[in-house]
Scaffold this motif. Structure first.
Motif, PDB file in Angstrom:
ATOM      1  N   SER A  47       0.852  -1.188   0.000  1.00 45.42           N
ATOM      2  CA  SER A  47       0.000   0.000   0.000  1.00 45.42           C
ATOM      3  C   SER A  47       0.885   1.234   0.000  1.00 45.42           C
ATOM      4  N   VAL A  48       0.344   2.355  -0.469  1.00 46.58           N
ATOM      5  CA  VAL A  48       1.136   3.578  -0.353  1.00 46.58           C
ATOM      6  C   VAL A  48       1.327   3.872   1.135  1.00 46.58           C
ATOM      7  N   ALA A  49       2.497   4.370   1.478  1.00 44.29           N
ATOM      8  CA  ALA A  49       2.842   4.564   2.886  1.00 44.29           C
ATOM      9  C   ALA A  49       1.858   5.488   3.599  1.00 44.29           C
ATOM     10  N   MET A  50       1.290   6.425   2.861  1.00 44.67           N
ATOM     11  CA  MET A  50       0.313   7.342   3.452  1.00 44.67           C
ATOM     12  C   MET A  50      -0.910   6.588   3.976  1.00 44.67           C
ATOM     13  N   ASP A  51      -1.254   5.469   3.315  1.00 40.25           N
ATOM     14  CA  ASP A  51      -2.459   4.717   3.677  1.00 40.25           C
ATOM     15  C   ASP A  51      -2.172   3.509   4.560  1.00 40.25           C
ATOM     16  N   GLY A  55      -3.837   4.178   7.940  1.00 40.14           N
ATOM     17  CA  GLY A  55      -4.154   5.294   7.062  1.00 40.14           C
ATOM     18  C   GLY A  55      -4.192   6.643   7.752  1.00 40.14           C
ATOM     19  N   TYR A  56      -4.647   7.619   7.003  1.00 37.69           N
ATOM     20  CA  TYR A  56      -4.632   9.010   7.467  1.00 37.69           C
ATOM     21  C   TYR A  56      -5.450   9.207   8.738  1.00 37.69           C
ATOM     22  N   ASP A  57      -6.559   8.515   8.856  1.00 41.23           N
ATOM     23  CA  ASP A  57      -7.409   8.683  10.037  1.00 41.23           C
ATOM     24  C   ASP A  57      -6.688   8.270  11.316  1.00 41.23           C
ATOM     25  N   THR A  58      -5.710   7.369  11.170  1.00 43.68           N
ATOM     26  CA  THR A  58      -4.977   6.884  12.339  1.00 43.68           C
ATOM     27  C   THR A  58      -3.750   7.730  12.646  1.00 43.68           C
ATOM     28  N   HIS A  59      -2.942   8.029  11.606  1.00 46.08           N
ATOM     29  CA  HIS A  59      -1.672   8.724  11.874  1.00 46.08           C
ATOM     30  C   HIS A  59      -1.557  10.079  11.186  1.00 46.08           C
ATOM     31  N   ARG A  60      -2.665  10.582  10.631  1.00 48.63           N
ATOM     32  CA  ARG A  60      -2.716  11.929  10.053  1.00 48.63           C
ATOM     33  C   ARG A  60      -1.639  12.167   8.999  1.00 48.63           C
ATOM     34  N   GLY A  61      -1.329  11.135   8.238  1.00 53.61           N
ATOM     35  CA  GLY A  61      -0.380  11.278   7.146  1.00 53.61           C
ATOM     36  C   GLY A  61       1.078  11.249   7.543  1.00 53.61           C
ATOM     37  N   VAL A  62       1.361  10.982   8.811  1.00 50.67           N
ATOM     38  CA  VAL A  62       2.741  10.935   9.306  1.00 50.67           C
ATOM     39  C   VAL A  62       3.147   9.475   9.482  1.00 50.67           C
ATOM     40  N   LEU A 184       7.068  11.754  -2.268  1.00 58.82           N
ATOM     41  CA  LEU A 184       6.303  11.833  -1.024  1.00 58.82           C
ATOM     42  C   LEU A 184       5.760  10.453  -0.689  1.00 58.82           C
ATOM     43  N   HIS A 185       5.396  10.235   0.576  1.00 56.60           N
ATOM     44  CA  HIS A 185       4.944   8.898   0.963  1.00 56.60           C
ATOM     45  C   HIS A 185       3.577   8.530   0.405  1.00 56.60           C
ATOM     46  N   SER A 186       2.917   9.459  -0.279  1.00 58.09           N
ATOM     47  CA  SER A 186       1.708   9.086  -1.017  1.00 58.09           C
ATOM     48  C   SER A 186       2.059   8.463  -2.367  1.00 58.09           C
ATOM     49  N   ASN A 187       3.333   8.524  -2.751  1.00 54.43           N
ATOM     50  CA  ASN A 187       3.799   7.907  -3.996  1.00 54.43           C
ATOM     51  C   ASN A 187       4.823   6.805  -3.748  1.00 54.43           C
ATOM     52  N   ILE A 188       4.955   6.401  -2.494  1.00 58.24           N
ATOM     53  CA  ILE A 188       5.885   5.329  -2.134  1.00 58.24           C
ATOM     54  C   ILE A 188       5.077   4.184  -1.537  1.00 58.24           C
ATOM     55  N   MET A 189       5.161   3.025  -2.155  1.00 61.92           N
ATOM     56  CA  MET A 189       4.414   1.865  -1.683  1.00 61.92           C
ATOM     57  C   MET A 189       5.281   1.032  -0.750  1.00 61.92           C
ATOM     58  N   VAL A 190       4.643   0.465   0.273  1.00 60.25           N
ATOM     59  CA  VAL A 190       5.387  -0.281   1.282  1.00 60.25           C
ATOM     60  C   VAL A 190       4.671  -1.576   1.653  1.00 60.25           C
ATOM     61  N   ASP A 191       5.450  -2.489   2.203  1.00 58.78           N
ATOM     62  CA  ASP A 191       4.892  -3.657   2.876  1.00 58.78           C
ATOM     63  C   ASP A 191       4.311  -3.159   4.200  1.00 58.78           C
TER      64      ASP A 191
END
Length: 307
Positions: A47-51, A55-62, A184-191
């Motif tokens: 998934s993208v790291a932002m999600d 996701g955003y609701d949990t860590h506010r994009g950080v 940005l972490h919205s364009n970086i996918m992670v395990d």
């Protein structure tokens, strides 16, 4: 733009192991059976790291603290590979008639450019700030510095860059490194379990750049002290806000991770370690992309002092 994105991803696939999607088919012209431009590409794992991690609701994009070190280390390895991809000129990646790769024009600026000087001069001639004088004046109501000072700082910046264009770059001629313009972490996918990078997407705006425009990933972006208000720093020049102090520490750690990953040369770590380079890179992005208000004139003075 779509053709540039396709060519960039194909170029990356052929020249390094940076995880980007494989392109299966594409159409840049709307005159096709589906009546729209498209890219049919590989679905990358993760998934993208932002999600990730709620996701955003949990860590506010950080990026959650428990994952940051591994994530930063994995990104650093990718960043090194990205900047190890270099071309003789500054410009977008395009396919040539022989099926190879060369540099093409940068939307809104032109080119391709043989030198960093030519690039900075063209940028200065073409750039338009996002906000006009009246809007800036309204935005500055109640600010600690006069609106007229801010307007002058912004309006004069391109001409100041053009005047020093021949002195801006320590490496005026190529090869020039590839840069992702929205790293940005919205364009970086992670395990999602480990936060190891599984892919980097959205290469639409990528192009090769002068060394002075190689900056940190956006999630480690931080304005130069000279760009900011003086009252935001203590007598030792350290940020007053804990968030900014933490960001400075993390940037230092990221540089060490980059150094550990570098094999070909130390270009990336040298660029990231240079206060001057990072001031130029930050102001370029702030002026070009987001129209950020700031003390551009003070950054110019800092650059001149370090010449």
């Amino acid at each position: 733009m779509l053709q540039n994105e396709v060519a960039t991803m194909q170029f990356i696939k052929e020249h390094c192991s940076l995880p980007v999607p494989e392109i299966f088919a594409y159409e840049s012209d709307e005159d096709n059976p589906v009546r729209t431009a498209y890219i049919l590409m590989e679905l990358l794992p993760g998934s993208v790291a932002m999600d990730a991690a709620g996701g955003y609701d949990t860590h506010r994009g950080v990026i959650p603290k428990e994952h940051r070190q591994n994530f930063y280390r994995s990104v650093a390895k990718c960043h090194v590979q990205m900047t190890s991809l270099r071309m003789p000129k500054i410009g977008t990646i395009v396919r040539n008639s022989e099926g190879g790769y060369e540099c093409g024009p940068i939307p809104g600026i032109g080119g391709p450019f043989d030198t960093a000087t030519a690039f900075f001069e063209a940028w200065a001639d073409s750039v338009k700030f996002k906000w006009d004088k009246e809007t800036i004046t309204r935005m500055m109501q109640g600010a600690p510095i006069p609106a007229e000072q801010m307007v002058a700082s912004i309006e004069n910046f391109p001409s100041q860059i053009k005047a020093m264009a021949s002195r801006l770059s320590s490496c005026n001629e190529g090869p020039f490194p590839l840069d992702h313009d929205d790293f940005l972490h919205s364009n970086i996918m992670v395990d999602e379990d480990t936060f190891d990078v599984t892919g980097i997407i959205d290469w639409e705006g990528a192009y090769t750049v002068p060394h002075e425009l190689i900056g940190f990933p956006e999630f480690l972006s931080c304005m130069p002290a000279s760009f900011d208000l003086p009252q935001n720093y203590d007598q030792d020049g350290q940020p007053v806000e804990e968030f900014v102090r933490e960001r400075w520490r993390e940037r230092g750690e990221y540089i060490e991770m980059v150094k550990s990953a570098e094999l070909q040369d130390s270009l990336l770590s040298a660029c990231l370690s240079s206060k001057r380079n990072q001031a130029i890179a930050y102001c370029y992005g702030a002026y070009t992309s987001v129209g950020k208000l700031g003390l551009y004139d003070q950054v110019i003075l800092e650059i001149e002092r370090e010449e």
